[in-house]
Design a protein around this motif. Structure first.
Motif, mmCIF file in Angstrom:
data_model
loop_
_atom_site.group_PDB
_atom_site.id
_atom_site.type_symbol
_atom_site.label_atom_id
_atom_site.label_comp_id
_atom_site.label_asym_id
_atom_site.label_seq_id
_atom_site.Cartn_x
_atom_site.Cartn_y
_atom_site.Cartn_z
ATOM 1 N N CYS A 98 0.033 -2.316 -3.191
ATOM 2 C CA CYS A 98 -0.192 -1.721 -1.864
ATOM 3 C C CYS A 98 -0.190 -2.750 -0.729
ATOM 4 C CB CYS A 98 -1.482 -0.909 -1.835
ATOM 5 S SG CYS A 98 -1.449 0.526 -2.920
ATOM 6 N N PRO A 99 -0.835 -3.911 -0.907
ATOM 7 C CA PRO A 99 -0.875 -4.845 0.221
ATOM 8 C C PRO A 99 0.501 -5.296 0.693
ATOM 9 C CG PRO A 99 -2.471 -5.489 -1.452
ATOM 10 C CD PRO A 99 -1.650 -4.379 -2.039
ATOM 11 N N SER A 104 2.475 1.738 2.654
ATOM 12 C CA SER A 104 1.012 1.787 2.606
ATOM 13 C C SER A 104 0.451 2.496 3.841
ATOM 14 C CB SER A 104 0.458 0.355 2.536
ATOM 15 O OG SER A 104 -0.917 0.384 2.246
ATOM 16 N N GLY A 105 -0.465 3.418 3.601
ATOM 17 C CA GLY A 105 -1.030 4.214 4.691
ATOM 18 C C GLY A 105 -0.275 5.512 4.904
ATOM 19 N N GLN A 110 -0.920 6.586 -3.034
ATOM 20 C CA GLN A 110 -2.111 5.855 -2.599
ATOM 21 C C GLN A 110 -3.189 6.828 -2.095
ATOM 22 O OE1 GLN A 110 -2.059 3.897 1.305
ATOM 23 N NE2 GLN A 110 -2.375 1.958 0.245
ATOM 24 N N TYR A 114 -7.066 7.777 -3.589
ATOM 25 C CA TYR A 114 -8.354 7.864 -2.883
ATOM 26 C C TYR A 114 -9.028 9.205 -3.162
ATOM 27 C CZ TYR A 114 -6.398 3.982 -0.081
ATOM 28 O OH TYR A 114 -5.841 2.805 0.335
ATOM 29 N N ILE A 215 -2.585 -0.772 11.152
ATOM 30 C CA ILE A 215 -3.639 -0.343 10.223
ATOM 31 C C ILE A 215 -4.721 0.386 11.006
ATOM 32 C CG2 ILE A 215 -5.531 -1.244 8.774
ATOM 33 C CD1 ILE A 215 -3.520 -3.316 7.727
ATOM 34 N N ARG A 218 -2.371 4.819 10.623
ATOM 35 C CA ARG A 218 -1.307 5.296 9.749
ATOM 36 C C ARG A 218 -1.587 6.727 9.305
ATOM 37 N NH1 ARG A 218 -1.432 0.171 5.810
ATOM 38 N NH2 ARG A 218 -3.598 0.865 5.778
#
Lengths: 235, 210
Positions: A98-99, A104-105, A110, A114, A215, A218
């Motif tokens: 993910c990083p 991502s977001g 992902q 969560y 960040i 997103r």
């Protein structure tokens, strides 16, 4: 025609023929899914929407409701953990870093991680080498992230000929997502964006798109995947 | 694999130190002991540990921080209740430090992507180790021209593991805080819950993988 079913013991009215994911969402119950797209024929590939129907485990997107059906989504600890395990399997099977991912977001895998409260995969991370495909001018395939949902295979077609642009080659652990670079080069920018948005992970990447949103702003940070799934349905 | 003590080598925790006055020491010993160590990572999670900021002050009457980026000791002086670990396992020194830490912690928590699944260092896992070392030291595009090409190898250097491993594949890990790095908010939530006897609960809105 209307039928009566129960979801987690709650009796509800539903339209006959609607699948369990849609019926649950209409009644405020979120069932995670990574391959199902509302309004499209179900693919049934990811199994993340597994629920218990009259005691048996089934993929909710594949099952139309019928009279008297008893559906367990969140009441049964075993099925809740099974859905979590399915998501964990996807994380350990591919290389989901993910990083370092553009998606991502905005990534459904992902966001679903969560929702099912995944902190770590209970399965060993495999780190299988997979080759990136840069052949097309419009998109590249970051195969590390493909979960073989087949959304792109079924729902993205060449606008002129109707031919499939994406396909899956091989079987089992040898499977790989493939792209017809010639057809992909003919894709309009809108179609490219559609394909990359359709991909539930960061496998199909629009070459013109990068880390566009900061960040905190997103897609799934503004509104969670669960809220989005229920918002479309909840009346 | 322990450090060889027949060499001329003294670790910081072995240096002579003036003892604290007995009252302060007794107060400190009565608190919940917390430590954080870093293995193969970038120390970004440790920066998140620092991001607990002044919220940590509210816990300091209950918590004593032993080994951490605040204190810079190399071994925890006594048993810890809660141990945080950032970074994955990439060499023999990581294994030694992690095993020693595990033996001395009641609760151990993996912090961040590297600890949880390997993270950025694990990107080398899809390439054979030999190729990694050749790329870094023999065919390196930034190598000094004409210099002798050497892959470092010495008894004082830790041995690189074939693959980067998540911590729970080496020792038992009790809880996981994902993120690259996780926010200070997530770390203080977990710490505060344990200190106040509530157990681990990281809600999905605080969970993040990047």
């Amino acid at each position: 025609m209307s039928v009566r079913v129960t979801i987690d013991g709650q009796e509800i009215q539903a339209r006959s023929g609607d699948n369990i994911i849609d019926v649950a969402a209409q009644n405020g119950v979120y069932i995670p899914s990574l391959c199902y797209v509302k309004g499209k024929p179900c693919l049934g590939t990811c199994r993340t929407c597994s629920v218990k129907v009259d005691g048996s485990v089934m993929a909710a997107c594949t099952i139309p409701v019928r009279e008297g059906m008893e559906i367990e989504v969140n009441d049964d600890a075993e099925i809740v953990d099974m859905r979590k395990a399915l998501v964990e399997l996807l994380f350990s099977e591919g290389n989901h870093n993910c990083p370092s991912c553009e998606k991502s977001g905005r990534c459904e895998l992902q966001a679903t991680g969560y929702e099912v409260d995944m902190m770590v995969s209970r399965f060993p991370y495999r780190f299988t080498p997979r080759v990136v495909d840069h052949a097309s001018k419009t998109v590249f395939l970051q195969r590390d992230r493909c979960i073989f949902c087949q959304r792109c295979v079924d729902m993205v077609r060449d606008e002129r000929t109707g031919k499939k642009i994406f396909s899956i080659k091989g079987r089992g652990t040898h499977s790989s997502i493939e792209i017809d670079a010639e057809l992909a080069n003919e894709m309009t920018p809108q179609q490219v964006r559609h394909a990359s948005d359709l991909c539930p992970v960061g496998c199909i990447i629009d070459k013109t798109q990068g880390y566009d949103d900061p960040i905190g702003q997103r897609k799934f940070e503004i509104k969670s995947i669960k809220d989005r799934a229920l918002e479309k349905e909840h009346r | 694999m322990s450090h060889s003590h027949n060499k001329n080598e003294i670790l910081s925790h072995e240096l002579p130190a003036t003892p604290l006055d007995p009252k302060t020491q007794a107060e400190r010993d009565a608190k919940i002991q917390v430590a954080m160590i870093g293995l193969c990572g970038c120390w970004g999670c440790t920066l998140s540990f620092l991001d607990m900021d002044e919220r940590l002050l509210g816990l300091l009457d209950k918590v004593a921080i032993t080994r951490s980026s605040f204190t810079d000791v190399k071994r925890i002086p006594h048993r810890c209740t809660i141990g945080f670990v950032e970074g994955g396992v990439a060499n023999s020194e990581n294994i030694e430090t992690l095993e020693e830490f595990r033996e001395n912690c009641d609760i151990m928590i993996s912090v961040g992507a590297c600890a949880v699944w390997g993270g950025t260092p694990a990107m080398r896992n899809v390439v054979p180790l030999e190729e990694c070392l050749i790329e870094a030291y023999v065919d390196s595009p930034t190598a000094v021209e004409g210099a002798k090409k050497v892959i470092p190898f010495h008894e004082d250097l830790p041995i690189i593991t074939t693959k980067v491993k998540p911590l729970h594949e080496v020792v038992k890990i009790d809880y996981f805080i994902p993120g690259c790095p996780p926010d200070g908010d997530a770390i203080i939530k977990v710490l505060d819950d344990f200190v106040n006897g509530r157990g681990f609960d990281l809600p999905s809105e605080m969970n993040r993988y990047d």
